[in-house]
Design a protein around this motif. Structure first.
Motif, PDB file in Angstrom:
ATOM      1  N   TYR A 198       0.821  -1.214   0.000  1.00 62.80           N
ATOM      2  CA  TYR A 198       0.000   0.000   0.000  1.00 62.80           C
ATOM      3  C   TYR A 198       0.853   1.260   0.000  1.00 62.80           C
ATOM      4  O   TYR A 198       0.449   2.306  -0.520  1.00 62.80           O
ATOM      5  N   PHE A 199       2.034   1.175   0.595  1.00 63.87           N
ATOM      6  CA  PHE A 199       2.959   2.310   0.624  1.00 63.87           C
ATOM      7  C   PHE A 199       4.286   1.860   0.012  1.00 63.87           C
ATOM      8  O   PHE A 199       5.204   1.438   0.721  1.00 63.87           O
ATOM      9  N   PRO A 200       4.397   1.920  -1.326  1.00 67.68           N
ATOM     10  CA  PRO A 200       5.595   1.400  -2.009  1.00 67.68           C
ATOM     11  C   PRO A 200       6.847   2.196  -1.671  1.00 67.68           C
ATOM     12  O   PRO A 200       6.778   3.355  -1.247  1.00 67.68           O
ATOM     13  N   GLY A 201       7.985   1.520  -1.865  1.00 66.58           N
ATOM     14  CA  GLY A 201       9.257   2.150  -1.564  1.00 66.58           C
ATOM     15  C   GLY A 201       9.791   2.983  -2.719  1.00 66.58           C
ATOM     16  O   GLY A 201       9.142   3.151  -3.753  1.00 66.58           O
ATOM     17  N   LEU A 202      10.998   3.486  -2.531  1.00 67.80           N
ATOM     18  CA  LEU A 202      11.663   4.303  -3.547  1.00 67.80           C
ATOM     19  C   LEU A 202      12.873   3.558  -4.092  1.00 67.80           C
ATOM     20  O   LEU A 202      13.450   2.704  -3.430  1.00 67.80           O
ATOM     21  N   PHE A 203      13.275   3.913  -5.308  1.00 65.58           N
ATOM     22  CA  PHE A 203      14.471   3.319  -5.892  1.00 65.58           C
ATOM     23  C   PHE A 203      15.706   3.643  -5.061  1.00 65.58           C
ATOM     24  O   PHE A 203      16.598   2.818  -4.886  1.00 65.58           O
ATOM     25  N   GLN A 204      15.771   4.878  -4.541  1.00 66.24           N
ATOM     26  CA  GLN A 204      16.983   5.317  -3.841  1.00 66.24           C
ATOM     27  C   GLN A 204      17.245   4.548  -2.554  1.00 66.24           C
ATOM     28  O   GLN A 204      18.368   4.527  -2.057  1.00 66.24           O
ATOM     29  N   SER A 205      16.207   3.914  -2.015  1.00 72.65           N
ATOM     30  CA  SER A 205      16.387   3.128  -0.791  1.00 72.65           C
ATOM     31  C   SER A 205      16.378   1.628  -1.076  1.00 72.65           C
ATOM     32  O   SER A 205      16.176   0.820  -0.168  1.00 72.65           O
ATOM     33  N   SER A 206      16.613   1.270  -2.334  1.00 72.76           N
ATOM     34  CA  SER A 206      16.551  -0.136  -2.757  1.00 72.76           C
ATOM     35  C   SER A 206      17.889  -0.580  -3.333  1.00 72.76           C
ATOM     36  O   SER A 206      18.741   0.239  -3.682  1.00 72.76           O
TER      37      SER A 206
END
Length: 304
Positions: free
Chosen positions: A145-153
């Motif tokens: 429901y609250f997807p993450g970001l590329f920068q934290s992956s």
């Protein structure tokens, strides 16, 4: 254990599932079918495999053990081999999505309220795949429901010799990197998911559904004694007790070693602000569509 790691890490590298001789045998069987196709992406589907007499060669006890260990009540979604052309400067799928081909598989009708693994693909490289050979790449960008970001992956590029085997979470962001060399990249792909998840209906008018339709045809052809394979192919007449007995008889003691080598495949991949926004927006649209589909499906079931 495997399931949780697939959710957290998005992929798992395995010990080789086939010997070098088995890989060469499959390639030799597939060559004639691939040679008759002239598209940029060519297939050998489940019906081809059945007609070539390869189902037992592909669905070995070890492979069956892996599938039923990851998802205890599995059903197949993909079962095919495919190869892609070389000398390409861009990914062969989703290359025009403004994210350099990075995408999620939107046909995964994911249950957002269930944190367990739901959609898995097994890849077995049938050719050597290096950094410039169309290697599979995956990112563990959070989904929900609250997807993450590329920068934290983290981003990974999975390379390996013929026979290299790995699982990946189909809801993870991924892509096939450009196959810049001359050699066609060839893989065996087997996707499976829980029988409890919703599976998109097959539409004969859609070309890409032909492989799934042929897979359902194989279900009618597989011998009755092949309980596990028939169940994987979607035979709803097989009960849990019959599956349990078949597992004990056919794959008792079989196990697959998961290699703790994920860090080896880590790569740097920088997304700019616009790509970060697009990635987040695409996730929100995907989530919205999943919610709408779930509501529509519930209403449809109530009306029946």
């Amino acid at each position: 254990m495997h399931s949780k790691r697939l959710v957290d890490e998005s992929f798992l590298v395995l010990e080789p599932l086939y010997s070098e001789e088995k890989v060469a045998y499959l390639n030799n069987k597939f060559d004639n079918i691939f040679s008759k196709q002239d598209s940029a992406r060519r297939y050998v589907d489940a019906l081809d495999m059945y007609e070539l007499g390869l189902m037992d060669d592909i669905f070995t006890p070890k492979l069956m053990s892996l599938i039923y260990n990851v998802i205890p009540n599995p059903v197949l979604y993909h079962c095919h081999s495919y190869e892609i052309d070389g000398l390409n400067s861009s990914p062969h799928i989703a290359k025009d999505n403004f994210l350099n081909g990075w995408h999620r598989d939107i046909d995964c009708l994911h249950n957002l309220n269930d944190n367990a693994i739901q959609h898995v693909s097994l890849f077995i490289y049938l050719t050597d795949v290096g950094n410039e050979d169309g290697a599979f790449e995956v990112c563990n960008k959070k989904f929900g429901y609250f997807p993450g970001l590329f920068q934290s992956s983290n981003f990974y590029r999975i390379t390996g010799k013929k026979g290299h085997s790995f699982l990946f979470n189909r809801t993870a962001v991924h892509r096939a990197s450009p196959n810049r060399n001359e050699i066609q990249r060839r893989v065996l792909k087997i996707s499976f998911q829980s029988k409890d998840t919703i599976m998109p209906a097959c539409d004969p008018s859609i070309k890409s559904h032909e492989k799934r339709i042929n897979m359902l045809k194989v279900q009618q052809l597989v011998p009755k004694k092949s309980v596990l394979l028939r169940s994987l192919l979607g035979d709803k007449n097989i009960g849990d007790a019959e599956i349990k007995q078949a597992l004990e008889e056919k794959i008792n003691g079989e196990s697959i070693q998961v290699l703790n080598t994920n860090a080896k495949y880590k790569i740097e991949c920088k997304m700019n602000v616009l790509q970060e926004f697009r990635g987040y927006a695409k996730d929100l649209v995907f989530i919205k569509n999943l919610i709408i589909y779930k509501i529509f499906s519930r209403k449809t079931r109530r009306s029946l």
